[in-house]
Design a protein around this motif. Sequence first.
Motif, PDB file in Angstrom:
ATOM      1  N   VAL A 208      -7.482  11.272  47.139  1.00 41.96           N
ATOM      2  CA  VAL A 208      -6.509  11.703  46.129  1.00 41.96           C
ATOM      3  C   VAL A 208      -6.480  13.232  46.037  1.00 41.96           C
ATOM      4  N   GLU A 209      -7.652  13.845  46.043  1.00 38.99           N
ATOM      5  CA  GLU A 209      -7.726  15.302  45.952  1.00 38.99           C
ATOM      6  C   GLU A 209      -7.102  15.957  47.188  1.00 38.99           C
ATOM      7  N   GLN A 210      -7.360  15.401  48.356  1.00 37.77           N
ATOM      8  CA  GLN A 210      -6.805  15.954  49.593  1.00 37.77           C
ATOM      9  C   GLN A 210      -5.287  15.814  49.645  1.00 37.77           C
ATOM     10  N   ALA A 211      -4.748  14.853  48.877  1.00 35.26           N
ATOM     11  CA  ALA A 211      -3.291  14.685  48.817  1.00 35.26           C
ATOM     12  C   ALA A 211      -2.651  15.599  47.784  1.00 35.26           C
ATOM     13  N   GLY A 212      -3.458  16.453  47.146  1.00 36.04           N
ATOM     14  CA  GLY A 212      -2.917  17.445  46.224  1.00 36.04           C
ATOM     15  C   GLY A 212      -3.001  17.096  44.755  1.00 36.04           C
ATOM     16  N   LEU A 213      -3.609  15.942  44.406  1.00 36.05           N
ATOM     17  CA  LEU A 213      -3.788  15.575  42.998  1.00 36.05           C
ATOM     18  C   LEU A 213      -5.190  16.015  42.591  1.00 36.05           C
ATOM     19  N   THR A 214      -5.265  17.167  41.937  1.00 34.87           N
ATOM     20  CA  THR A 214      -6.560  17.820  41.732  1.00 34.87           C
ATOM     21  C   THR A 214      -7.022  17.858  40.282  1.00 34.87           C
ATOM     22  N   ASP A 215      -6.332  17.148  39.393  1.00 36.51           N
ATOM     23  CA  ASP A 215      -6.751  17.168  37.991  1.00 36.51           C
ATOM     24  C   ASP A 215      -8.195  16.668  37.889  1.00 36.51           C
ATOM     25  N   PRO A 216      -9.089  17.461  37.291  1.00 36.39           N
ATOM     26  CA  PRO A 216     -10.510  17.074  37.261  1.00 36.39           C
ATOM     27  C   PRO A 216     -10.781  15.789  36.484  1.00 36.39           C
ATOM     28  N   VAL A 217      -9.995  15.527  35.442  1.00 38.24           N
ATOM     29  CA  VAL A 217     -10.202  14.290  34.676  1.00 38.24           C
ATOM     30  C   VAL A 217      -9.793  13.081  35.517  1.00 38.24           C
ATOM     31  N   LEU A 218      -8.672  13.182  36.221  1.00 36.98           N
ATOM     32  CA  LEU A 218      -8.244  12.106  37.108  1.00 36.98           C
ATOM     33  C   LEU A 218      -9.335  11.782  38.125  1.00 36.98           C
ATOM     34  N   LEU A 219      -9.862  12.798  38.765  1.00 33.35           N
ATOM     35  CA  LEU A 219     -10.882  12.581  39.793  1.00 33.35           C
ATOM     36  C   LEU A 219     -12.161  12.012  39.187  1.00 33.35           C
ATOM     37  N   GLN A 220     -12.468  12.437  37.969  1.00 35.20           N
ATOM     38  CA  GLN A 220     -13.665  11.932  37.300  1.00 35.20           C
ATOM     39  C   GLN A 220     -13.522  10.452  36.952  1.00 35.20           C
ATOM     40  N   ILE A 221     -12.343  10.049  36.488  1.00 34.23           N
ATOM     41  CA  ILE A 221     -12.107   8.627  36.181  1.00 34.23           C
ATOM     42  C   ILE A 221     -12.318   7.788  37.440  1.00 34.23           C
ATOM     43  N   ILE A 222     -11.737   8.252  38.549  1.00 30.60           N
ATOM     44  CA  ILE A 222     -11.858   7.502  39.797  1.00 30.60           C
ATOM     45  C   ILE A 222     -13.316   7.395  40.220  1.00 30.60           C
ATOM     46  N   ARG A 223     -14.043   8.515  40.171  1.00 29.83           N
ATOM     47  CA  ARG A 223     -15.450   8.504  40.595  1.00 29.83           C
ATOM     48  C   ARG A 223     -16.305   7.617  39.702  1.00 29.83           C
ATOM     49  N   GLN A 224     -15.935   7.482  38.424  1.00 28.09           N
ATOM     50  CA  GLN A 224     -16.795   6.788  37.461  1.00 28.09           C
ATOM     51  C   GLN A 224     -16.415   5.334  37.211  1.00 28.09           C
ATOM     52  N   HIS A 225     -15.375   4.814  37.834  1.00 31.16           N
ATOM     53  CA  HIS A 225     -14.852   3.519  37.391  1.00 31.16           C
ATOM     54  C   HIS A 225     -15.748   2.330  37.744  1.00 31.16           C
ATOM     55  N   HIS A 226     -16.828   2.562  38.481  1.00 33.25           N
ATOM     56  CA  HIS A 226     -17.814   1.494  38.701  1.00 33.25           C
ATOM     57  C   HIS A 226     -19.179   1.846  38.117  1.00 33.25           C
ATOM     58  N   GLU A 227     -19.229   2.886  37.293  1.00 37.19           N
ATOM     59  CA  GLU A 227     -20.463   3.183  36.564  1.00 37.19           C
ATOM     60  C   GLU A 227     -20.591   2.205  35.395  1.00 37.19           C
ATOM     61  N   ARG A 228     -21.818   1.972  34.947  1.00 39.10           N
ATOM     62  CA  ARG A 228     -22.067   1.051  33.841  1.00 39.10           C
ATOM     63  C   ARG A 228     -22.889   1.743  32.770  1.00 39.10           C
ATOM     64  N   VAL A 229     -22.650   1.377  31.529  1.00 41.68           N
ATOM     65  CA  VAL A 229     -23.305   2.072  30.426  1.00 41.68           C
ATOM     66  C   VAL A 229     -24.814   1.885  30.428  1.00 41.68           C
ATOM     67  N   ASP A 230     -25.307   0.848  31.102  1.00 45.02           N
ATOM     68  CA  ASP A 230     -26.761   0.649  31.177  1.00 45.02           C
ATOM     69  C   ASP A 230     -27.385   1.409  32.338  1.00 45.02           C
ATOM     70  N   GLY A 231     -26.580   2.200  33.056  1.00 43.63           N
ATOM     71  CA  GLY A 231     -27.103   2.989  34.168  1.00 43.63           C
ATOM     72  C   GLY A 231     -27.160   2.233  35.480  1.00 43.63           C
ATOM     73  N   GLY A 232     -26.731   0.980  35.491  1.00 46.06           N
ATOM     74  CA  GLY A 232     -26.838   0.160  36.691  1.00 46.06           C
ATOM     75  C   GLY A 232     -25.621   0.183  37.589  1.00 46.06           C
ATOM     76  N   GLY A 233     -24.677   1.089  37.337  1.00 44.07           N
ATOM     77  CA  GLY A 233     -23.473   1.144  38.156  1.00 44.07           C
ATOM     78  C   GLY A 233     -23.624   2.067  39.351  1.00 44.07           C
ATOM     79  N   TYR A 234     -22.504   2.348  39.999  1.00 47.48           N
ATOM     80  CA  TYR A 234     -22.530   3.215  41.181  1.00 47.48           C
ATOM     81  C   TYR A 234     -21.270   4.077  41.182  1.00 47.48           C
ATOM     82  N   PRO A 235     -21.266   5.200  41.887  1.00 44.76           N
ATOM     83  CA  PRO A 235     -22.268   5.648  42.853  1.00 44.76           C
ATOM     84  C   PRO A 235     -23.374   6.525  42.276  1.00 44.76           C
ATOM     85  N   ALA A 236     -23.248   6.985  41.023  1.00 44.29           N
ATOM     86  CA  ALA A 236     -24.203   7.969  40.496  1.00 44.29           C
ATOM     87  C   ALA A 236     -25.206   7.397  39.509  1.00 44.29           C
ATOM     88  N   GLY A 237     -25.048   6.137  39.081  1.00 41.44           N
ATOM     89  CA  GLY A 237     -25.967   5.550  38.108  1.00 41.44           C
ATOM     90  C   GLY A 237     -25.933   6.255  36.765  1.00 41.44           C
TER      91      GLY A 237
END
Length: 374
Positions: A208-237
């Motif tokens: 998405v960023e390479q296609a020119g959509l660089t809004d930091p909140v947008l990218l953060q939502i995408i990166r975090q959408h498989h994180e879990r509140v108990d810390g057991g998600g991915y990719p950053a836990g």
Amino acid sequence: MTALVKLAPGALAVGHPLPWTVYDLNGVLLVRRGYVVQSERQLERLYERGRFYAKALVEEEVPVLAEVPKLVRANPFAEYVTLLQDLENAIDAVMARSEQAGQYLTDLVERLDQLCVSEPDACLALVHNGSREPTAYEQTLFHAIICRIVAARLELDSDRIALLMLAALTANIALIRHLDKLNSSNKGLTSPQREIIHKHPLLSAAAVEQAGLTDPVLLQIIRQHHERVDGGGYPAGLGAADILVEARVLALAERYTAMTSPRGYRKRYRADHAMAEILETTLREPTPRTSHALVKELTTFPPGVTVRLGNGEIALITHRPVAGEAPVAQAIISSSGNPYIGSFFRDCDEHRIEGIVVPDRFPELNLSDLWGYR
């Protein structure tokens, strides 16, 4: 604070969109501006309980009903194929790093937003009716619809809603070519498949960023959408405090869509079973309001699900409850199990809903007719 004003007789009419958002005496939302009144009974209930903020007359410059022409309602069912094609074109543009990718996605978000605001029940019906055998692109569209409707309950501002919908449409770009095969497989994941699934939030954000959509909140939502509140998600836990509410909404939308869709190794969940499991698993979360918002917006019997009525018929829910009413339904299968030619309106206060069912034979339906589009 501006006082709530009682609705005056003649201000509303069956078949017309509401000119204001309507509340009860205590300021609790009953139905949003733009909803099309379905029946005389709904109209009576709105007059009995309905209030609106007088400032809406000034701020929205809404003319009196007699001066409002009969509007041509947007029809999500008629636009469904076009929406899917536009989505595929937008994703192709992102993957090709086209300069037009951002515009394609923005245009699609704007149109989908308009449909969800003006015809939310029909949009939810797209999700539930289409969940019998959805493609990866259909599921992606469903994610965006659910996100938009839940975001309204959470009262996110319009800019954040737009970013959330953009994220819903692009969060699985790195997986989109593989999803149909993965969903239909009845075998365990291979190591390469597990690896790409684990990395796809980062890979999708990068695309998405390479296609020119660089809004930091947008990218953060995408990166975090498989994180879990108990810390057991991915990719950053990540833990609860570090996960955006938009990422939690997207995670719920994806989970609900996955549960109510079939997989190669299981049948699909009924909508009520999926909601119950989501509530149970989020009960101990420090901030379970996103799952509560999902369940409240979908309601016990979401549009697009089939239910058994007290008279033995099977009916399709078309509209969620308004102003204390029961849901609106159309009977599509007789008590003896024979599909009707067409459908029949059923008052669910008179014909009690016994529960959600999945009929053995699902008749061919003209959904536009069932929702009263002309």
